[in-house]
Design a protein around this motif. Structure first.
Motif, PDB file in Angstrom:
ATOM      1  N   CYS A 130      45.839  -7.490  57.065  1.00 48.39           N
ATOM      2  CA  CYS A 130      46.660  -6.817  55.963  1.00 48.39           C
ATOM      3  C   CYS A 130      47.014  -8.028  55.065  1.00 48.39           C
ATOM      4  O   CYS A 130      47.482  -9.058  55.207  1.00 48.39           O
ATOM      5  CB  CYS A 130      47.850  -6.273  56.433  1.00 48.39           C
ATOM      6  N   HIS A 147      49.448  -7.795  53.047  1.00 56.96           N
ATOM      7  CA  HIS A 147      50.881  -7.926  52.524  1.00 56.96           C
ATOM      8  C   HIS A 147      51.491  -8.895  53.557  1.00 56.96           C
ATOM      9  O   HIS A 147      51.636 -10.050  52.874  1.00 56.96           O
ATOM     10  CB  HIS A 147      51.287  -6.491  53.071  1.00 56.96           C
ATOM     11  N   LEU A 148      51.470  -8.907  54.865  1.00 62.52           N
ATOM     12  CA  LEU A 148      51.927 -10.026  55.582  1.00 62.52           C
ATOM     13  C   LEU A 148      51.044 -10.338  56.801  1.00 62.52           C
ATOM     14  O   LEU A 148      51.601 -11.076  57.736  1.00 62.52           O
ATOM     15  CB  LEU A 148      53.389  -9.625  55.917  1.00 62.52           C
ATOM     16  N   GLY A 149      49.805  -9.881  56.690  1.00 68.19           N
ATOM     17  CA  GLY A 149      48.881 -10.314  57.690  1.00 68.19           C
ATOM     18  C   GLY A 149      48.691  -9.608  58.906  1.00 68.19           C
ATOM     19  O   GLY A 149      48.193 -10.175  59.964  1.00 68.19           O
ATOM     20  N   CYS A 150      49.353  -8.617  59.257  1.00 64.99           N
ATOM     21  CA  CYS A 150      49.290  -7.730  60.405  1.00 64.99           C
ATOM     22  C   CYS A 150      47.710  -7.349  60.484  1.00 64.99           C
ATOM     23  O   CYS A 150      47.096  -7.228  59.466  1.00 64.99           O
ATOM     24  CB  CYS A 150      50.032  -6.439  60.433  1.00 64.99           C
ATOM     25  N   CYS A 177      48.139   0.369  57.926  1.00 64.50           N
ATOM     26  CA  CYS A 177      48.737  -1.057  58.589  1.00 64.50           C
ATOM     27  C   CYS A 177      50.118  -0.273  59.189  1.00 64.50           C
ATOM     28  O   CYS A 177      50.815   0.182  58.529  1.00 64.50           O
ATOM     29  CB  CYS A 177      49.200  -1.962  57.678  1.00 64.50           C
ATOM     30  N   CYS A 198      52.590  -2.160  60.370  1.00 68.80           N
ATOM     31  CA  CYS A 198      53.819  -3.051  60.390  1.00 68.80           C
ATOM     32  C   CYS A 198      54.926  -2.525  59.109  1.00 68.80           C
ATOM     33  O   CYS A 198      55.887  -2.325  59.219  1.00 68.80           O
ATOM     34  CB  CYS A 198      53.446  -4.354  59.793  1.00 68.80           C
ATOM     35  N   HIS A 199      54.258  -2.304  57.610  1.00 67.68           N
ATOM     36  CA  HIS A 199      54.942  -1.721  56.528  1.00 67.68           C
ATOM     37  C   HIS A 199      54.414  -0.611  55.863  1.00 67.68           C
ATOM     38  O   HIS A 199      54.773  -0.416  54.811  1.00 67.68           O
ATOM     39  CB  HIS A 199      55.376  -3.052  55.853  1.00 67.68           C
ATOM     40  N   GLY A 200      53.548   0.062  56.628  1.00 70.31           N
ATOM     41  CA  GLY A 200      52.783   1.045  55.874  1.00 70.31           C
ATOM     42  C   GLY A 200      51.901   0.885  54.933  1.00 70.31           C
ATOM     43  O   GLY A 200      51.601   2.176  54.323  1.00 70.31           O
ATOM     44  N   SER A 201      51.275  -0.122  54.688  1.00 68.11           N
ATOM     45  CA  SER A 201      50.281  -0.064  53.594  1.00 68.11           C
ATOM     46  C   SER A 201      48.938   0.638  54.053  1.00 68.11           C
ATOM     47  O   SER A 201      48.560   0.902  54.977  1.00 68.11           O
ATOM     48  CB  SER A 201      49.731  -1.796  53.328  1.00 68.11           C
TER      49      SER A 201
END
Ligand code: FES
Length: 274
Positions: free
Chosen positions: A190, A192-195, A208, A210-213
């Motif tokens: 991802c 955003h932060l790599g998930c 994603c 983790c934060h819903g992207s």
């Protein structure tokens, strides 16, 4: 230049540098010794003849003659004296010093090479190299219209293979070869932060956890905190095989990119709630 070659060059330069330093030290010592020996003579200019005899030039005293005539006298060759025990001891010491230095250099070289080879990444397959994803036609069948456009994951290369039939109206599509092959290799990380981003077969988005992207089937940004679409890798077809170069990550297209209307919107409910 390959990493192995660079490592060899670094080690060779180090060894040469060390050898040059030792040679310099030895030569300077030798010169100092020679200078000391020269100082012991009566400061008379000397030369060695072709026959090995030493010739000494002496100037006559000014009172004896008004001219600057120079007489050359021949000095008989001296017999070489055998080395004294002290001199022999010095030679032995020198030999041991040099042997020790050489073995130390050899040890340094081997140690340096083995350290570099241990630390240097061995890119002989796996992520970061070119990966053969399989037969190109088979992959097209698996991810294309006949199979419902469901992407497949390649764990070795950490990418999703997804079908693409859009306009390619973004520079990244030309860079990765998706227009020619109709295949994209989307980096699962991802932006955003790599998930790790899984695919949701219900919505046909990558979502994603983790934060819903959310990203469309072709990796373009759809929603959430991600700053852009998923990054991707160049793909080529070589000898009927699909080759993905995971050593060259291409930055995903910016937010607002929408090059394939078919998958511009989700086709079902989300897997990760908004
Ligand atoms: S890491 Fe994927 S949305 Fe934050």
């Amino acid at each position: 230049m390959s990493p192995g070659t660079i490592a060899l060059v670094v080690v060779a330069v180090s060894i040469l540098g060390w050898a040059a330093f030792m040679a310099n030290v030895t030569i300077r010592k030798h010169r100092e010794g020679a200078a000391q020996l020269g100082g012991d003579t009566n400061d008379q200019p000397t030369a060695t003849s072709a026959s090995g005899r030493t010739i000494t030039a002496t100037a006559k005293p000014a009172a004896a003659s008004t001219s600057d005539a120079v007489t050359v006298e021949t000095v008989p060759e001296k017999k070489r004296k055998p080395l004294s025990p002290e001199e022999l001891a010095v030679s032995r010491r020198q030999f041991l010093n040099r042997a020790w230095s050489l073995s130390f250099i050899g040890f340094l070289g081997l140690f340096g090479m083995s350290s570099l080879s241990f630390l240097w990444p061995k890119l002989q397959g796996g992520f970061g190299t070119k990966i053969n994803a399989g037969n190109y036609k088979d992959i097209l069948k698996k991810i294309g219209p006949d199979a419902g456009y469901i992407p497949v994951f390649n764990s070795e290369g950490r990418f999703w293979l997804s079908y693409y039939d859009g306009t390619g109206d973004s520079p990244v599509y030309a860079a990765i070869g998706a227009l020619d092959t109709h295949v994209q290799a989307l980096y699962r990380k991802c932006v955003h932060l790599g998930c790790s981003v899984p695919h949701c077969d219900k919505s046909m988005l990558f979502e994603c956890p983790c934060h819903g992207s959310k990203y469309r089937l072709h990796g373009e940004y759809f929603g959430g905190p991600a700053p852009r679409g998923l990054d991707r890798f160049p793909v080529t077809v070589e000898g009927g095989q699909l080759i993905v170069d995971t050593g060259k990550v291409q930055t995903g297209p910016p937010r607002g990119t929408n090059t394939w209307p078919k998958f511009a919107e989700p086709v079902g409910p989300f897997c990760v709630p908004v």
